[in-house]
Enzyme design. Sequence first.
Site, mmCIF file in Angstrom:
data_model
loop_
_atom_site.group_PDB
_atom_site.id
_atom_site.type_symbol
_atom_site.label_atom_id
_atom_site.label_comp_id
_atom_site.label_asym_id
_atom_site.label_seq_id
_atom_site.Cartn_x
_atom_site.Cartn_y
_atom_site.Cartn_z
ATOM 1 C CG ASP A 68 15.892 52.769 24.457
ATOM 2 O OD1 ASP A 68 15.059 53.679 24.581
ATOM 3 O OD2 ASP A 68 15.621 51.570 24.624
HETATM 4 C C1 LIG Z 1 15.274 49.478 34.819
HETATM 5 C C2 LIG Z 1 15.514 50.920 35.154
HETATM 6 C C3 LIG Z 1 15.239 51.933 34.248
HETATM 7 N N1 LIG Z 1 15.432 53.247 34.569
HETATM 8 C C4 LIG Z 1 15.150 54.323 33.618
HETATM 9 C C5 LIG Z 1 16.331 54.737 32.746
HETATM 10 C C6 LIG Z 1 15.668 55.480 31.607
HETATM 11 O O1 LIG Z 1 15.570 56.872 31.948
HETATM 12 C C7 LIG Z 1 14.262 54.870 31.558
HETATM 13 C C8 LIG Z 1 14.032 54.132 30.265
HETATM 14 O O2 LIG Z 1 13.608 55.027 29.290
HETATM 15 P P1 LIG Z 1 14.458 55.496 28.026
HETATM 16 O O3 LIG Z 1 13.526 55.543 26.866
HETATM 17 O O4 LIG Z 1 15.703 54.677 27.905
HETATM 18 O O5 LIG Z 1 14.926 56.964 28.394
HETATM 19 P P2 LIG Z 1 14.082 58.245 28.813
HETATM 20 O O6 LIG Z 1 12.754 58.271 28.111
HETATM 21 O O7 LIG Z 1 14.039 58.335 30.326
HETATM 22 O O8 LIG Z 1 15.011 59.437 28.324
HETATM 23 P P3 LIG Z 1 15.603 59.761 26.831
HETATM 24 O O9 LIG Z 1 14.945 58.856 25.819
HETATM 25 O O10 LIG Z 1 15.274 61.207 26.599
HETATM 26 O O11 LIG Z 1 17.084 59.528 26.962
HETATM 27 O O12 LIG Z 1 14.167 53.967 32.664
HETATM 28 C C9 LIG Z 1 15.940 53.593 35.815
HETATM 29 O O13 LIG Z 1 16.126 54.787 36.110
HETATM 30 N N2 LIG Z 1 16.216 52.594 36.726
HETATM 31 C C10 LIG Z 1 16.030 51.274 36.459
HETATM 32 O O14 LIG Z 1 16.295 50.417 37.333
#
Ligand SMILES: Cc1cn([C@H]2C[C@H](O)[C@@H](COP(=O)(O)OP(=O)(O)OP(=O)(O)O)O2)c(=O)[nH]c1=O
Length: 192
Positions: A68
């Site tokens: 997460d």
């Molecule tokens: C800050 C930041 C976040 N993110 C993304 C990563 C995560 O995919 C998302 C945060 O949400 P998460 O809830 O961590 O993940 P998700 O919903 O995409 O997928 P899952 O729960 O099924 O694993 O934000 C980036 O891609 N780049 C960035 O710079």
Amino acid sequence: MRLILGSASPRRKELLAQIGVVPDAILPPDIDEDPQRGELPRPYCLRLAREKALAVDAGPDDVVLCADTTVALGRRILGKPRNAGEAAAFLVALGGRRHSVITAVAVRRGERLWLREVVTAVKMKRLSDVELNAYLSSGEWQGKAGGYAIQGLAGAFVPWISGSFTGVVGLPVAETAALLAAAGWPVHGGCA
Ligand SMILES: Cc1cn([C@H]2C[C@H](O)[C@@H](COP(=O)(O)OP(=O)(O)OP(=O)(O)O)O2)c(=O)[nH]c1=O
């Protein structure tokens, strides 16, 4: 033994591939991501990674990997914005300041669980109206914690980080490799 990636995030799959790890299955968990009343960002992020790993249906010898990513502005949790207005509010709040990006990684094998958090400090510059509107139109804020993705256009807004770049993108690969190895999944640094 199978490796199950419990994530709908294409970034996590790509970051795993970067270290030569290819999951046998992808089974995104469906959990409630609402923070509890008064919950602080780090405990929240750890709780979600753990809950995701427990929610994946796996055999006793399967290795489950979940993560997460949470953006923390002081004690405030900035999750995935629900709409462009919320993304704009997040980006304005983040502009000109340092914030933390926390990624918690959970690896489970049967009853055993390995949990690790990686915290990265990120500075975002203050955005002009033109920059903010262009970024909102790009749609890249969608599905990203804090409403931005450092690996895309928003890289232009981030002059400095201290910590793990892959952690900000969603999966800190060095720590993930160590957790997988602890759980008995062979990681050979690209030679897998
Ligand atoms: C800050 C930041 C976040 N993110 C993304 C990563 C995560 O995919 C998302 C945060 O949400 P998460 O809830 O961590 O993940 P998700 O919903 O995409 O997928 P899952 O729960 O099924 O694993 O934000 C980036 O891609 N780049 C960035 O710079």
